[in-house]
Design a protein around this motif. Sequence first.
Motif, PDB file in Angstrom:
ATOM      1  N   PHE A  42       0.838  -1.191   0.000  1.00  0.00           N
ATOM      2  CA  PHE A  42       0.000   0.000   0.000  1.00  0.00           C
ATOM      3  C   PHE A  42       0.882   1.252   0.000  1.00  0.00           C
ATOM      4  N   LEU A  45       2.206   2.242  -3.271  1.00  0.00           N
ATOM      5  CA  LEU A  45       1.205   2.865  -4.136  1.00  0.00           C
ATOM      6  C   LEU A  45       0.922   4.315  -3.743  1.00  0.00           C
ATOM      7  N   GLY A  46       1.593   4.763  -2.674  1.00  0.00           N
ATOM      8  CA  GLY A  46       1.372   6.114  -2.187  1.00  0.00           C
ATOM      9  C   GLY A  46       0.234   6.208  -1.178  1.00  0.00           C
ATOM     10  N   LEU A  47      -0.242   5.062  -0.720  1.00  0.00           N
ATOM     11  CA  LEU A  47      -1.306   5.027   0.288  1.00  0.00           C
ATOM     12  C   LEU A  47      -0.684   4.845   1.662  1.00  0.00           C
ATOM     13  N   THR A  55      -8.239  -2.357   5.451  1.00  0.00           N
ATOM     14  CA  THR A  55      -8.765  -3.110   4.311  1.00  0.00           C
ATOM     15  C   THR A  55      -8.934  -4.582   4.656  1.00  0.00           C
ATOM     16  N   GLY A  85     -11.155   1.006  -4.998  1.00  0.00           N
ATOM     17  CA  GLY A  85      -9.777   1.342  -4.648  1.00  0.00           C
ATOM     18  C   GLY A  85      -8.785   0.445  -5.366  1.00  0.00           C
ATOM     19  N   ALA A  86      -9.086  -0.849  -5.421  1.00  0.00           N
ATOM     20  CA  ALA A  86      -8.203  -1.786  -6.132  1.00  0.00           C
ATOM     21  C   ALA A  86      -8.137  -1.463  -7.616  1.00  0.00           C
ATOM     22  N   PHE A  88      -8.689   1.540  -9.134  1.00  0.00           N
ATOM     23  CA  PHE A  88      -8.043   2.815  -9.450  1.00  0.00           C
ATOM     24  C   PHE A  88      -6.593   2.902  -9.008  1.00  0.00           C
ATOM     25  N   THR A  89      -6.166   2.081  -8.025  1.00  0.00           N
ATOM     26  CA  THR A  89      -4.768   2.173  -7.588  1.00  0.00           C
ATOM     27  C   THR A  89      -3.875   1.108  -8.208  1.00  0.00           C
ATOM     28  N   VAL A  90      -4.447  -0.049  -8.550  1.00  0.00           N
ATOM     29  CA  VAL A  90      -3.617  -1.156  -9.015  1.00  0.00           C
ATOM     30  C   VAL A  90      -3.974  -1.611 -10.430  1.00  0.00           C
ATOM     31  N   TRP A 105      -8.604  -4.552 -14.806  1.00  0.00           N
ATOM     32  CA  TRP A 105      -9.731  -4.226 -13.931  1.00  0.00           C
ATOM     33  C   TRP A 105     -10.985  -5.032 -14.229  1.00  0.00           C
TER      34      TRP A 105
END
Length: 138
Positions: A42, A45-47, A55, A85-86, A88-90, A105
């Motif tokens: 995480f 990913l910048g989170l 999560t 979230g999954a 848009f981030t991964v 996706w």
Amino acid sequence: MTDLRTAPYAAFVLRLALGILFLAHAGLKIFVFTPSGTAGFFGSLGLPGWLAYVTILWELLGAAALILGVWPRIAALVLIPILLGAIFTVHAPAGFFFTNANGGWEFPALWIVGLVVLVLTGDGAYALKPTPAGIDKR
């Protein structure tokens, strides 16, 4: 036309399938990647790393609610942000197909559709605690 005799069992099967998927993904984060490894991912990913623990807990509680049928329509609704979230981030940068490197996706989007269908369909058979009054208007 919807077959009212079998529709509750269809919702039950969908509820179980979705719950088992969330349980599997939480298990992957706990037993394979480890919570600290998931937190590190995480972070990459910048989170914030603590979001990984939230999560994991969110997935476990949501899975239990779906499988047991404890407010399953609400559980399905509040699990959708995890998948968004999954995506848009991964997964979005990897393209559509889940077989692409880093997974596209396609699968999380289908999973969201299943959750939306459950929200719209209802709790299904064998729910331990149906959705509160006011939400389940038939």
